[in-house]
Design a protein around this motif. Structure first.
Motif, PDB file in Angstrom:
ATOM      1  N   LEU A   1     -43.175  54.681  15.997  1.00 40.90           N
ATOM      2  CA  LEU A   1     -42.708  55.286  14.747  1.00 40.90           C
ATOM      3  C   LEU A   1     -42.095  54.175  13.899  1.00 40.90           C
ATOM      4  CD1 LEU A   1     -41.098  58.464  16.328  1.00 40.90           C
ATOM      5  CD2 LEU A   1     -43.216  58.380  14.995  1.00 40.90           C
ATOM      6  N   ALA A   2     -42.958  53.373  13.298  1.00 40.98           N
ATOM      7  CA  ALA A   2     -42.530  52.168  12.596  1.00 40.98           C
ATOM      8  C   ALA A   2     -42.225  52.435  11.129  1.00 40.98           C
ATOM      9  CB  ALA A   2     -43.608  51.091  12.709  1.00 40.98           C
ATOM     10  N   GLY A   3     -41.313  51.625  10.591  1.00 44.99           N
ATOM     11  CA  GLY A   3     -41.082  51.640   9.156  1.00 44.99           C
ATOM     12  C   GLY A   3     -39.831  52.351   8.695  1.00 44.99           C
ATOM     13  N   SER A   4     -38.944  52.763   9.608  1.00 40.91           N
ATOM     14  CA  SER A   4     -37.714  53.431   9.180  1.00 40.91           C
ATOM     15  C   SER A   4     -36.728  52.407   8.626  1.00 40.91           C
ATOM     16  CB  SER A   4     -37.100  54.237  10.327  1.00 40.91           C
ATOM     17  OG  SER A   4     -36.871  53.421  11.457  1.00 40.91           O
ATOM     18  N   ASN A   5     -35.713  52.909   7.931  1.00 40.40           N
ATOM     19  CA  ASN A   5     -34.773  52.078   7.186  1.00 40.40           C
ATOM     20  C   ASN A   5     -33.430  51.961   7.893  1.00 40.40           C
ATOM     21  OD1 ASN A   5     -36.144  52.136   4.174  1.00 40.40           O
ATOM     22  ND2 ASN A   5     -36.443  54.069   5.271  1.00 40.40           N
ATOM     23  N   LEU A   6     -32.698  50.891   7.584  1.00 39.02           N
ATOM     24  CA  LEU A   6     -31.336  50.725   8.064  1.00 39.02           C
ATOM     25  C   LEU A   6     -30.371  50.747   6.883  1.00 39.02           C
ATOM     26  CD1 LEU A   6     -29.369  50.043  10.434  1.00 39.02           C
ATOM     27  CD2 LEU A   6     -29.667  47.633   9.795  1.00 39.02           C
ATOM     28  N   TYR A   7     -29.293  51.506   7.025  1.00 36.67           N
ATOM     29  CA  TYR A   7     -28.182  51.450   6.079  1.00 36.67           C
ATOM     30  C   TYR A   7     -27.102  50.601   6.740  1.00 36.67           C
ATOM     31  CZ  TYR A   7     -23.930  53.036   3.664  1.00 36.67           C
ATOM     32  OH  TYR A   7     -22.731  53.086   2.998  1.00 36.67           O
ATOM     33  N   PRO A   8     -27.039  49.303   6.455  1.00 40.77           N
ATOM     34  CA  PRO A   8     -26.149  48.398   7.181  1.00 40.77           C
ATOM     35  C   PRO A   8     -24.666  48.711   7.031  1.00 40.77           C
ATOM     36  CG  PRO A   8     -27.831  47.177   5.970  1.00 40.77           C
ATOM     37  CD  PRO A   8     -27.894  48.595   5.486  1.00 40.77           C
ATOM     38  N   GLY A   9     -24.237  49.128   5.851  1.00 39.45           N
ATOM     39  CA  GLY A   9     -22.814  49.414   5.653  1.00 39.45           C
ATOM     40  C   GLY A   9     -22.323  50.580   6.470  1.00 39.45           C
ATOM     41  N   SER A  10     -23.178  51.584   6.611  1.00 34.98           N
ATOM     42  CA  SER A  10     -22.929  52.763   7.432  1.00 34.98           C
ATOM     43  C   SER A  10     -21.586  53.439   7.122  1.00 34.98           C
ATOM     44  CB  SER A  10     -23.064  52.395   8.914  1.00 34.98           C
ATOM     45  OG  SER A  10     -24.424  52.219   9.256  1.00 34.98           O
ATOM     46  N   TRP A  11     -21.050  54.155   8.107  1.00 36.63           N
ATOM     47  CA  TRP A  11     -19.881  55.001   7.866  1.00 36.63           C
ATOM     48  C   TRP A  11     -18.670  54.206   7.376  1.00 36.63           C
ATOM     49  CZ3 TRP A  11     -19.144  59.738   6.717  1.00 36.63           C
ATOM     50  CH2 TRP A  11     -17.886  60.348   6.865  1.00 36.63           C
ATOM     51  N   SER A  12     -18.470  53.005   7.902  1.00 37.21           N
ATOM     52  CA  SER A  12     -17.302  52.218   7.517  1.00 37.21           C
ATOM     53  C   SER A  12     -17.351  51.817   6.046  1.00 37.21           C
ATOM     54  CB  SER A  12     -17.156  50.981   8.412  1.00 37.21           C
ATOM     55  OG  SER A  12     -18.327  50.190   8.399  1.00 37.21           O
ATOM     56  N   GLU A  13     -18.531  51.625   5.499  1.00 37.07           N
ATOM     57  CA  GLU A  13     -18.659  51.374   4.063  1.00 37.07           C
ATOM     58  C   GLU A  13     -18.559  52.673   3.273  1.00 37.07           C
ATOM     59  OE1 GLU A  13     -21.558  48.873   1.115  1.00 37.07           O
ATOM     60  OE2 GLU A  13     -22.549  50.295   2.461  1.00 37.07           O
ATOM     61  N   TRP A  14     -19.179  53.715   3.799  1.00 35.99           N
ATOM     62  CA  TRP A  14     -19.210  55.004   3.110  1.00 35.99           C
ATOM     63  C   TRP A  14     -17.809  55.518   2.812  1.00 35.99           C
ATOM     64  CZ3 TRP A  14     -23.328  57.636   1.180  1.00 35.99           C
ATOM     65  CH2 TRP A  14     -23.127  58.984   0.804  1.00 35.99           C
ATOM     66  N   VAL A  15     -16.913  55.442   3.799  1.00 42.57           N
ATOM     67  CA  VAL A  15     -15.577  56.010   3.627  1.00 42.57           C
ATOM     68  C   VAL A  15     -14.603  55.054   2.919  1.00 42.57           C
ATOM     69  CG1 VAL A  15     -15.842  57.535   5.603  1.00 42.57           C
ATOM     70  CG2 VAL A  15     -14.818  55.278   5.938  1.00 42.57           C
ATOM     71  N   ALA A  16     -15.064  53.854   2.583  1.00 42.16           N
ATOM     72  CA  ALA A  16     -14.215  52.915   1.850  1.00 42.16           C
ATOM     73  C   ALA A  16     -14.022  53.367   0.399  1.00 42.16           C
ATOM     74  CB  ALA A  16     -14.805  51.517   1.890  1.00 42.16           C
ATOM     75  N   ASP A  17     -14.841  54.317  -0.049  1.00 46.64           N
ATOM     76  CA  ASP A  17     -14.724  54.887  -1.400  1.00 46.64           C
ATOM     77  C   ASP A  17     -14.457  56.382  -1.240  1.00 46.64           C
ATOM     78  OD1 ASP A  17     -15.062  55.986  -3.939  1.00 46.64           O
ATOM     79  OD2 ASP A  17     -16.727  54.648  -4.457  1.00 46.64           O
ATOM     80  N   ALA A  18     -13.266  56.821  -1.596  1.00 45.45           N
ATOM     81  CA  ALA A  18     -12.865  58.217  -1.378  1.00 45.45           C
ATOM     82  C   ALA A  18     -13.676  59.205  -2.204  1.00 45.45           C
ATOM     83  CB  ALA A  18     -11.379  58.376  -1.710  1.00 45.45           C
ATOM     84  N   SER A  19     -14.434  58.727  -3.184  1.00 46.63           N
ATOM     85  CA  SER A  19     -15.241  59.639  -4.004  1.00 46.63           C
ATOM     86  C   SER A  19     -16.525  60.071  -3.306  1.00 46.63           C
ATOM     87  CB  SER A  19     -15.588  58.981  -5.343  1.00 46.63           C
ATOM     88  OG  SER A  19     -16.516  57.917  -5.170  1.00 46.63           O
ATOM     89  N   ARG A  20     -16.899  59.389  -2.244  1.00 44.15           N
ATOM     90  CA  ARG A  20     -18.129  59.761  -1.521  1.00 44.15           C
ATOM     91  C   ARG A  20     -17.854  60.975  -0.641  1.00 44.15           C
ATOM     92  NH1 ARG A  20     -18.574  53.708  -0.294  1.00 44.15           N
ATOM     93  NH2 ARG A  20     -19.531  52.927  -2.220  1.00 44.15           N
ATOM     94  N   PRO A  21     -18.771  61.932  -0.623  1.00 44.11           N
ATOM     95  CA  PRO A  21     -18.527  63.172   0.133  1.00 44.11           C
ATOM     96  C   PRO A  21     -18.574  62.964   1.639  1.00 44.11           C
ATOM     97  CG  PRO A  21     -20.763  63.134  -0.743  1.00 44.11           C
ATOM     98  CD  PRO A  21     -20.065  61.940  -1.335  1.00 44.11           C
ATOM     99  N   VAL A  22     -17.816  63.763   2.340  1.00 47.34           N
ATOM    100  CA  VAL A  22     -17.714  63.728   3.796  1.00 47.34           C
ATOM    101  C   VAL A  22     -17.930  65.129   4.330  1.00 47.34           C
ATOM    102  CG1 VAL A  22     -16.129  63.403   5.733  1.00 47.34           C
ATOM    103  CG2 VAL A  22     -16.201  61.720   3.874  1.00 47.34           C
ATOM    104  N   GLU A  23     -18.643  65.248   5.427  1.00 41.54           N
ATOM    105  CA  GLU A  23     -18.911  66.555   6.033  1.00 41.54           C
ATOM    106  C   GLU A  23     -18.331  66.582   7.436  1.00 41.54           C
ATOM    107  OE1 GLU A  23     -22.606  69.054   5.044  1.00 41.54           O
ATOM    108  OE2 GLU A  23     -23.151  68.074   6.934  1.00 41.54           O
ATOM    109  N   LEU A  24     -17.748  67.712   7.812  1.00 39.72           N
ATOM    110  CA  LEU A  24     -17.219  67.920   9.148  1.00 39.72           C
ATOM    111  C   LEU A  24     -17.890  69.142   9.753  1.00 39.72           C
ATOM    112  CD1 LEU A  24     -13.428  67.513   8.284  1.00 39.72           C
ATOM    113  CD2 LEU A  24     -14.777  65.878   9.609  1.00 39.72           C
ATOM    114  N   ASP A  25     -18.290  69.029  11.003  1.00 35.54           N
ATOM    115  CA  ASP A  25     -18.789  70.215  11.709  1.00 35.54           C
ATOM    116  C   ASP A  25     -18.836  69.956  13.207  1.00 35.54           C
ATOM    117  OD1 ASP A  25     -22.261  69.631  10.667  1.00 35.54           O
ATOM    118  OD2 ASP A  25     -21.141  68.763  12.329  1.00 35.54           O
TER     119      ASP A  25
END
Length: 287
Positions: free
Chosen positions: A263-287
Motif C-alpha cells: 500500500l504505497a504512496g501514503s503521506n507523513l505529517y511530520p509535525g503531528s500532534w505536538s505541532e497541532w496543539v502548539a496553536d490553540a485555534s486548531r480544533p481538538v477532539e476527545l472520545d
C-alpha cells in the motif's frame, strides 16, 4: 537489495562486506541520553549512532513540534558525511520494535534512497543469535571533501509530506484520512504524557503502531498487514492517507507497514500532534 526488512541472520552474512552502512538509532523519548549510552556499551560492529533529538530533527521553535523534519539538503549533507552513497545498502536498528528505525527508514526514502532496511527484531534479535558486538563510539570515515562529491539529491522528495495547513484544510474531507499511530488512551485523550493538550485531530482514525507487530515484537506477515489496513481504510487509497503521531516518529511505523504490505504512496505529517496543539485555534477532539 533489502528495501524493508533484513533478518539478523542475513545481516550476519553481510556484516563485513563492503557497501553496507549500519545505523544504530536506539532512543528514549523521556531520557535523551539513553540511546547513546546503550550504543557505547555495545552495538553491531561498524554501526554508526544517529541521535533523534540533535541529528535527525531540525531546530525546535515551540511551534513546529518535538521532532521537526530537517531540510532535505541538511539531511542529505548529514548522510553524505556518514558515508552514504547511491549504491549503499543501509540497515537501521533500534531496541523499540522498529519505532525509531522506521523513522530513519522513512527519512532515507524521503531523500530518495531505496536500499534501506530495518533489522527485524532490532538489537534484541541481534543478541539472540549471538551476533558480534563492539563498544565505544565509531566515527564516520568520510571527510567533508569526500562527502561533497557523492549522493546527488533529486529535486523532489520521494515520499510525500503534508503540512499542518494542508491537514487543517482537509478536515471533514471524506476522501482524506488522518491515521494516528499513538496508543489508544492517548488518542482518546485519557492520558497524555508528552504534550500539553490531550486528544486527537478531529476525524482521525487510530491504529497504534504496536498493531503492526506480533507478540514477539516482529512484524506481522505482509498478508495480515494488508488485510488489516484494507479493513481499516475501506475505500480510501494510500495517497489519501496522512500518517500522524505525537511528533512524526511513530507515524513512520504505520507508513512502513503499509509500504511493506503493498500500500504505497501514503503521506507523513511530520509535525503531528505536538505541532497541532502548539496553536490553540486548531480544533481538538476527545472520545
Amino acid at each position: 537489495m533489502y528495501k524493508y526488512l533484513i533478518t539478523p541472520e542475513q545481516l550476519k552474512q553481510h556484516l563485513h562486506e563492503p557497501g553496507y552502512l549500519i545505523f544504530d538509532v536506539r532512543h528514549d523519548l523521556l531520557n535523551h541520553q539513553a540511546g547513546l549510552h546503550a550504543y557505547q556499551q555495545g552495538h553491531i560492529p561498524g554501526a554508526l549512532f544517529l541521535d533523534h533529538e540533535q541529528q535527525l530533527a531540525a531546530e525546535k521553535t515551540g511551534k513546529n513540534g518535538r521532532h521537526p523534519l530537517p531540510k532535505r539538503s541538511d539531511f542529505a549533507a548529514l548522510m553524505r558525511l556518514q558515508g552514504l552513497g547511491t549504491r549503499t545498502q543501509v540497515v537501521v536498528y533500534d531496541s523499540s520494535n522498529g519505532l525509531f528505525a522506521c523513522h530513519l527508514w522513512w527519512m532515507l526514502r524521503w531523500l530518495g534512497h531505496e536500499k534501506v532496511a530495518v533489522l527485524e527484531g532490532g538489537w534484541p534479535s541481534w543478541l539472540a543469535i549471538g551476533g558480534e558486538q563492539e563498544t565505544g563510539i565509531r566515527k564516520p570515515a568520510r571527510t567533508e571533501a569526500q562527502a561533497l562529491q557523492s549522493l546527488p539529491m533529486s529535486e523532489h522528495a520521494a515520499m510525500p509530506v503534508r503540512t499542518v495547513d494542508q491537514v487543517c484544510a482537509e478536515l471533514g474531507n471524506d476522501n482524506r484520512v488522518v491515521l494516528d499511530a499513538r496508543a489508544p488512551e492517548r488518542f482518546r485523550g485519557e492520558h497524555e504524557p508528552m504534550d500539553p493538550v490531550a486528544g486527537h485531530i478531529p476525524g482521525a482514525l487510530n491504529r497504534s503502531h504496536l498493531q503492526n507487530l506480533e507478540a514477539d515484537g516482529k512484524f506481522k506477515t505482509i498478508e495480515k498487514l494488508r488485510e488489516e489496513f484494507d479493513a481499516l481504510l475501506g475505500h480510501i487509497k494510500p495517497p489519501q492517507v496522512t500518517h500522524q503521531c505525537g511528533s512524526g516518529i511513530t507515524a513512520c511505523h504505520n507508513l512502513f507497514a503499509m509500504e511493506m504490505a503493498g500500500l504505497a504512496g501514503s503521506n507523513l505529517y511530520p509535525g503531528s500532534w505536538s505541532e497541532w496543539v502548539a496553536d490553540a485555534s486548531r480544533p481538538v477532539e476527545l472520545d
